[in-house]
Design an enzyme around this catalytic site. Structure first.
Site, PDB file in Angstrom:
ATOM      1  N   ILE A   1     104.143  19.187 -14.138  1.00  0.00           N
ATOM      2  CA  ILE A   1     104.780  18.428 -15.224  1.00  0.00           C
ATOM      3  C   ILE A   1     105.162  19.372 -16.371  1.00  0.00           C
ATOM      4  O   ILE A   1     106.255  19.282 -16.935  1.00  0.00           O
ATOM      5  CB  ILE A   1     103.871  17.282 -15.734  1.00  0.00           C
ATOM      6  CG1 ILE A   1     103.531  16.324 -14.584  1.00  0.00           C
ATOM      7  CG2 ILE A   1     104.543  16.523 -16.891  1.00  0.00           C
ATOM      8  CD1 ILE A   1     102.579  15.186 -14.955  1.00  0.00           C
TER       9      ILE A   1
ATOM     10  N   ASP B   1      98.981  29.103 -19.612  1.00  0.00           N
ATOM     11  CA  ASP B   1      98.574  28.622 -18.289  1.00  0.00           C
ATOM     12  C   ASP B   1      97.663  29.679 -17.656  1.00  0.00           C
ATOM     13  O   ASP B   1      97.903  30.873 -17.824  1.00  0.00           O
ATOM     14  CB  ASP B   1      99.812  28.395 -17.396  1.00  0.00           C
ATOM     15  CG  ASP B   1      99.559  27.386 -16.300  1.00  0.00           C
ATOM     16  OD1 ASP B   1     100.196  26.320 -16.322  1.00  0.00           O
ATOM     17  OD2 ASP B   1      98.705  27.660 -15.418  1.00  0.00           O
TER      18      ASP B   1
ATOM     19  N   GLY C   1      99.040  26.138 -11.433  1.00  0.00           N
ATOM     20  CA  GLY C   1     100.443  26.340 -11.822  1.00  0.00           C
ATOM     21  C   GLY C   1     100.943  27.659 -11.239  1.00  0.00           C
ATOM     22  O   GLY C   1     100.187  28.414 -10.639  1.00  0.00           O
TER      23      GLY C   1
ATOM     24  N   LEU D   1      98.546  19.609 -21.432  1.00  0.00           N
ATOM     25  CA  LEU D   1      98.678  19.179 -20.029  1.00  0.00           C
ATOM     26  C   LEU D   1      97.752  19.973 -19.104  1.00  0.00           C
ATOM     27  O   LEU D   1      97.646  19.646 -17.920  1.00  0.00           O
ATOM     28  CB  LEU D   1     100.126  19.365 -19.543  1.00  0.00           C
ATOM     29  CG  LEU D   1     101.247  18.660 -20.310  1.00  0.00           C
ATOM     30  CD1 LEU D   1     102.588  18.939 -19.659  1.00  0.00           C
ATOM     31  CD2 LEU D   1     101.021  17.161 -20.359  1.00  0.00           C
TER      32      LEU D   1
ATOM     33  N   TYR E   1      86.457  13.056 -12.528  1.00  0.00           N
ATOM     34  CA  TYR E   1      87.784  13.300 -13.108  1.00  0.00           C
ATOM     35  C   TYR E   1      88.124  12.183 -14.095  1.00  0.00           C
ATOM     36  O   TYR E   1      88.526  12.436 -15.236  1.00  0.00           O
ATOM     37  CB  TYR E   1      88.814  13.372 -11.985  1.00  0.00           C
ATOM     38  CG  TYR E   1      90.228  13.565 -12.455  1.00  0.00           C
ATOM     39  CD1 TYR E   1      90.573  14.636 -13.279  1.00  0.00           C
ATOM     40  CD2 TYR E   1      91.238  12.685 -12.067  1.00  0.00           C
ATOM     41  CE1 TYR E   1      91.880  14.815 -13.692  1.00  0.00           C
ATOM     42  CE2 TYR E   1      92.548  12.863 -12.484  1.00  0.00           C
ATOM     43  CZ  TYR E   1      92.869  13.922 -13.294  1.00  0.00           C
ATOM     44  OH  TYR E   1      94.161  14.095 -13.715  1.00  0.00           O
TER      45      TYR E   1
END
Ligand code: UDP
Length: 322
Positions: A12, A31, A36, A76, A149
């Protein structure tokens, strides 16, 4: 404007970064490349307004530096994917709770508008459909690690709301419902990229359980559009929003669709949950977002049909591989 995206090389995050750059903004991403990949950013990597740092969202100095630069922060970065979560619960809890804690602390200090990415998992095993933002959350036992989670993300939400109430930190919480599209990888359990990879390879398409469980798949481009519109809405501050699509499809239906669109060579096979996942797994039957609050805030209605979403994912995997 200046934006900082944690998890900006992820699925995303990379779409959001691209959209912001296309709109003329300056973007920093952070990141750790755990799930990713820099290749997700190929289209903007050389852009003068795009900047990246490789590192953990729990690195306080790094996060503080990047928060300082930005007008808006999108958090994110998280451990995502049911498979990863069940296999590495310690990592999941620590990354999700500690990451949000660090980001919120730094953003609160500087009063920065902060988006906290949450998930439809927080509704847990709720049976009252569709799921609405004020509904009770219903988690399974702590011995079922999947719920770690959901709980870690619920803690993130509580913390963000606490910052808003106690310190007036401008936060917005978005609960994403099964977001899919190009760049999502199947390695961590997500169903659509898995099915498409299997279909393109002519392998068996593995449906877990009966396949009668249903999901609503939201297209990543539409999810990014929602984030953009919410960013411009001061009324969204301090609020929680469901974000996604409300058209349901069964996993059997999805398997059929993918099979047909990838040439029909695959066989659809059903796999028991205890073969598919390690101990501590529990699935949920249905999950539909109530999108009334989102629509009232930003005038959004999902328009991308699951069949078109499958086409885009096939196109992507045909070009670059799964
Ligand atoms: N699933 C499946 N085959 C796969 C991966 C997932 O049948 O290869 C099922 C999974 O058990 C769940 C649904 O597809 O019922 C959606 O799974 P995903 O992990 O994408 O998202 P979830 O909604 O579980 O977070």
């Amino acid at each position: 404007m200046k934006f900082f995206i944690t998890g900006g090389a992820g699925f995303i995050g990379s779409h959001l970064a691209e959209r912001l750059i296309a709109d003329g903004h300056e973007v920093w991403i952070l990141d750790d490349l755990s799930t990713g990949a820099m290749t997700n950013l190929d289209g903007i990597l050389e852009h003068p307004k795009f900047h990246h740092r490789i590192g953990s969202v729990t690195n306080e100095e790094l996060v503080a530096e990047l928060v300082d630069r930005a007008d808006v922060v999108y958090h994110l970065a998280a451990a995502v994917g049911v498979k990863l979560i069940v296999e590495k619960p310690t990592h999941t809890i620590e990354t999700n709770v500690r990451g949000a804690e660090v980001v919120l602390q730094k953003c609160a200090k500087k009063g920065k508008l902060t988006f906290i990415a949450s998930t439809s998992e927080v509704y847990g095993k709720g049976v009252k459909l569709p799921f609405s933002e004020e509904d009770d959350l219903l988690f399974g036992s702590t011995t079922k690690s999947r719920w770690a989670y959901a709980c870690s993300k619920a803690i993130d939400e509580y913390l963000a709301l606490a910052y808003f109430r106690e310190r007036q930190t401008p936060i917005v919480i978005t609960r994403f419902f099964n977001t899919v599209g190009p760049r999502q990888i199947g390695r961590y359990g997500m169903v659509l990229p898995n099915f498409v990879r299997q279909g393109l390879a002519g392998e068996d398409i593995t449906v877990y359980g009966t396949g009668e469980q249903k999901r609503c798949f939201g297209y990543v481009g539409e999810v990014v559009e929602c984030l953009m519109r919410l960013t411009g809405k001061p009324e969204a501050i301090g609020q929680v929003f469901n974000v996604g699509n409300n058209q349901e499809i069964s996993i059997n239906g999805l398997a059929e669709l993918v099979k047909e669109k990838t040439g029909g060579r695959s066989k659809i096979v059903h796999v028991e949950y205890d073969v598919a996942y390690p101990d501590g797994f529990e699935d949920m039957e249905r999950r539909i977002p109530d999108l009334a609050k989102l629509e009232a805030a930003i005038g959004y209605r999902p328009s991308m049909h699951v069949s078109d979403i499958v086409d885009r994912v096939i196109e992507y995997q045909t070009e670059v591989g799964a």
